[in-house]
Design an enzyme around this catalytic site. Structure first.
Site, PDB file in Angstrom:
ATOM      1  N   GLY A  33       0.825  -1.212   0.000  1.00 55.22           N
ATOM      2  CA  GLY A  33       0.000   0.000   0.000  1.00 55.22           C
ATOM      3  C   GLY A  33       0.852   1.251   0.000  1.00 55.22           C
ATOM      4  NE  ARG A  72      -5.099   5.244  -2.519  1.00 60.19           N
ATOM      5  CZ  ARG A  72      -6.023   4.895  -1.633  1.00 60.19           C
ATOM      6  NH1 ARG A  72      -6.488   5.780  -0.773  1.00 60.19           N
ATOM      7  NH2 ARG A  72      -6.487   3.660  -1.586  1.00 60.19           N
ATOM      8  CB  SER A 109      -5.533   0.959  14.243  1.00 59.43           C
ATOM      9  OG  SER A 109      -6.377   2.007  14.648  1.00 59.43           O
ATOM     10  CE1 TYR A 168      -8.396  -0.297   9.899  1.00 58.01           C
ATOM     11  CE2 TYR A 168      -8.664   0.618  12.100  1.00 58.01           C
ATOM     12  CZ  TYR A 168      -7.976   0.552  10.904  1.00 58.01           C
ATOM     13  OH  TYR A 168      -6.861   1.345  10.715  1.00 58.01           O
ATOM     14  CE  LYS A 195      -5.150  -1.726  11.024  1.00 55.03           C
ATOM     15  NZ  LYS A 195      -4.110  -1.893  10.010  1.00 55.03           N
TER      16      LYS A 195
END
Ligand code: NAP
Length: 244
Positions: free
Chosen positions: A10, A13, A139, A152, A156
């Protein structure tokens, strides 16, 4: 001295793009991934603008075929990363009562299963070399929990636990496995939350602002360096004090 190969997923960006730029120097061969041709071209353009020799590959962590092709391409190019940064990610937020199984599976696949597959594939070469660094982007939400992000935060938190297990398995071979857990960082990922919400969040952060991708990227660079050689199995938080 041979170049250290650094793979960042990734890298087209956001945080990944800043991370790959940290490795634009004579010591490293930066390797980035994106899901599309457009993303790959963005990475390649950034190499040529900075006069850097690097590589870019297509990888969609939600498609097994794409992962298999990616592994084959790297193998035929004789690349096994010395430093692996598992950064790629998405969100598909919804309250649990409304969360579809598809949205659950997509987020678990891309984050947790994707990182598992990449670590499993590349750790073998690191074991052979008796040196390696794996940095998984987690995160702050994994520690705090977050409304609308059951998929999510589960992914994580799983990544953090999985990383500790691998850290124990490979520590004796000089391979360090750590997670970095950012808070709110200004990228496309949080843009959809809206300005008003982000202003409200910023006012609750002790440092009174969102973070930027470069701040996370320099922490990744440090954790991958020799200065950080006694750090493994850790989750390092970077969030302006949002979570302490
Ligand atoms: P971003 O700006 O949305 O960038 C996401 C990156 O992941 C892009 O390069 C994208 O590639 C790639 N990607 C998306 N879907 C993919 C897939 N199916 N397979 C492979 N790659 C895929 O996100 P970001 O904010 O930089 O986030 C980077 C990491 O930091 C993520 O793991 C995220 O969970 C974590 N994080 C972010 C924040 C934040 O506040 N921003 C906070 C905590 C943690 P394309 O360009 O090809 O789509």
């Amino acid at each position: 001295m041979s170049l250290k190969k650094v793979l960042i997923t990734g890298a087209s960006r956001g945080i990944g793009q800043s991370i790959i730029k940290q490795f634009y120097s004579k010591e490293f061969l930066p390797i980035g991934t994106a899901t599309s041709e457009e993303g790959i071209n963005k990475i390649l353009e950034s190499f040529s603008n900075s006069n850097v020799k690097g590589k870019a590959y297509q990888l969609d962590l939600n498609k097994n075929e794409s992962i298999v092709n990616f592994f084959e391409e790297l193998k035929s190019d004789d690349i096994n990363p010395d430093i692996l940064v598992n950064n790629a990610g998405i969100t598909k937020d919804n309250l649990m009562l409304r969360m579809s199984e598809q949205d659950w599976n997509d987020v678990i696949n891309i984050h947790l299963t994707g990182q598992f597959k990449l670590m499993k594939n590349f750790v073998r070469g690191m074991l052979k070399n008796r040196w390696g660094r794996i940095i998984n982007i987690s995160s702050a939400a994994a520690a705090i929990g977050n409304k609308g992000q059951a998929n999510y935060v589960a992914a994580k938190a799983g990544i953090e636990a999985m990383s500790k297990s691998l850290a124990r398995e490979v520590g004796s071979k000089n391979i360090c496995v750590n997670c970095i857990a950012p808070g709110f960082i200004e990228t496309d990922m949080i843009e959809s939350l809206g300005k008003d919400y982000l202003n409200e969040i910023s006012s609750e952060i002790p440092l009174q602002r969102l973070g930027n991708a470069e701040e996370v990227a320099s922490l990744v660079k440090f954790i991958s360096s020799d200065e950080a050689s006694y750090i493994t199995g850790q989750t390092i938080h970077i969030n302006g004090g949002l979570y302490m």
